[in-house]
Design a protein around this motif. Structure first.
Motif, short mmCIF file in Angstrom:
data_model
loop_
_atom_site.label_atom_id
_atom_site.label_comp_id
_atom_site.label_asym_id
_atom_site.label_seq_id
_atom_site.Cartn_x
_atom_site.Cartn_y
_atom_site.Cartn_z
N GLU A 66 13.46 -3.85 6.63
CA GLU A 66 12.97 -3.62 5.98
C GLU A 66 12.01 -2.13 6.36
O GLU A 66 11.28 -2.72 7.35
CB GLU A 66 12.29 -4.96 5.76
N PRO A 100 0.15 -0.55 0.49
CA PRO A 100 0.18 -0.27 -1.02
C PRO A 100 0.12 1.62 -1.85
O PRO A 100 -0.67 1.81 -0.94
CB PRO A 100 -1.10 -1.31 -1.33
N LEU A 140 8.48 -1.79 5.33
CA LEU A 140 7.30 -2.17 4.72
C LEU A 140 5.96 -0.67 4.29
O LEU A 140 5.55 -0.49 5.56
CB LEU A 140 6.67 -2.95 5.79
N THR A 150 -0.34 -0.87 7.92
CA THR A 150 -0.85 -1.20 6.50
C THR A 150 -2.54 -0.19 6.10
O THR A 150 -2.68 0.48 5.05
CB THR A 150 -0.54 -2.27 6.18
N ASP A 208 -0.68 -4.05 -7.88
CA ASP A 208 -1.25 -3.95 -6.94
C ASP A 208 -1.24 -2.65 -5.94
O ASP A 208 -1.18 -1.91 -5.48
CB ASP A 208 0.65 -4.66 -5.87
N MET A 245 -3.70 -5.50 -10.45
CA MET A 245 -3.17 -6.11 -10.48
C MET A 245 -1.25 -5.91 -9.97
O MET A 245 -0.80 -7.06 -9.84
CB MET A 245 -2.62 -7.45 -11.88
#
Lengths: 106, 236
Positions: free
Chosen positions: B74, B79, B76, B13, B102, B100
């Motif tokens: 899944e 952001p 992932l 990430t 993300d 807010m």
């Protein structure tokens, strides 16, 4: 406002602080359901939570199961269907069905 | 979930990489696919592995029924990012709203008087020139670029960099007339009409926004519309 990355980060922080942690993930949905597949809820051993797997309809029951998962380490697959408002049972008022996988963070 | 997998996901990430996690819904065993490497205590046959890779490429979650049982896959994704050019008044509410929602927000403005911590508490501020900053930060298909300075010296290079990337949203503040002259300038740089059609200008949904916060709402709403419905959903 908590996306998956933030929820997983919180789970990691709880774990580093020595808490027991469980993750609940929506894995299947049928019909109208409040959160999509992949939506997550992290729970610590005191019942603190971040994220969501429904519109608040089943989180209470999921936290109970998450605490049991934290205790015995066995993953669980939970099914929730349409709620019966008369009986106040746990379920989805929106008329959908969801399946939620709950696992302990080792 | 093993702590090791959680750490690997966090690492990916941070590096803006998508990974795919396969979970056996009975045993809880997992396999994490990260580019060419796969690690974990779940063993998948070649067919299931191929479907895991397919899910990773498409970015879509799914359940695989295999001989061994049901496997939840899944994807992932890191952001989404938004690069805001101009540490101006509208950028203040916009950066908070997008956080807010993300987004990882970066405000870019070489003018030190604007890009201050006091005006943007907790926001990632960059004081390089926009084209240099975007060259370094590499907007991708999970990125939006918003030009808010009204100043061609700052906005144009940022828009040019945005159009050379495959970011999902490009928007520029300014009236229709300003936008027309901006497009003429960008055309001289070699951009085509199709390129320029990617720019949302005047920026934002037409909701009659007046205050900076209202303009920020219209921008965030338009960005969401493009992200979720795509360009085809736009109304004329």
């Amino acid at each position: 406002m908590s996306d998956t990355a933030e929820i997983l980060e919180q789970a990691a922080r709880w774990r580093e602080a020595g808490a027991g942690v469980a993750l609940a993930t929506v894995v299947t949905t049928w019909g109208s359901s409040p959160r999509p597949v992949g939506a997550k809820l992290a729970v610590d051993d005191k019942g603190a939570m971040l994220g969501s797997v429904s519109g608040g309809c089943v989180e209470g029951a999921v936290v109970e199961e998450a605490l049991a998962v934290i205790r015995d380490g066995k993953p669980r697959l939970l099914d929730f269907g349409v709620s019966d408002n008369q009986a106040w049972e746990v379920g989805l008022a929106c008329g959908g069905k969801i399946q939620i996988f709950v696992e302990r963070v080792e | 979930m093993k702590g090791r997998i959680l750490d690997r996901v966090a690492e990916a990430t941070r590096a803006h990489r998508s990974v795919a996690l396969a979970t056996d819904l009975i045993t809880g065993r997992q396999l994490l696919l990260d580019g060419d490497t796969a690690e974990g205590d779940l063993t998948l046959n070649d067919a299931a592995l191929a479907r895991l890779r397919e899910a990773w490429r498409s970015g879509r979650n799914r359940t695989i029924e295999s001989a061994g049982g049901r496997i939840f896959v899944e994807v992932l994704t890191p952001p989404m990012r938004c690069f805001v050019i101009g540490a101006v008044h509208i950028a203040q509410p916009l950066s908070q709203m997008l956080a807010m929602a993300d987004y990882a927000v970066t405000v870019i403005d070489p003018r030190g008087a604007f890009a201050t911590e006091a005006r943007f508490p907790g926001v990632d501020l960059v004081t390089e020139w926009p084209d240099e900053a975007l060259e370094r930060l590499q907007p991708d298909r999970g990125s939006a670029v918003v030009a808010l300075t009204h100043d061609p010296k700052l906005d144009d290079p940022a828009l040019a960099a945005a159009l050379r990337s495959d970011c999902f949203y490009v928007g520029a503040l300014g009236s229709r007339r300003n936008h027309a002259t901006r497009c003429a300038r960008l055309k001289e740089l070699g951009f085509t009409d199709d390129d320029l059609a990617r720019i949302h200008g005047p920026i934002g949904l037409a909701i009659g926004a007046v205050s900076p916060a209202e303009v920020a709402i219209s921008i965030a709403a338009e960005m969401t519309q493009i992200l979720r419905h795509g360009k085809a959903a736009e109304t004329a």
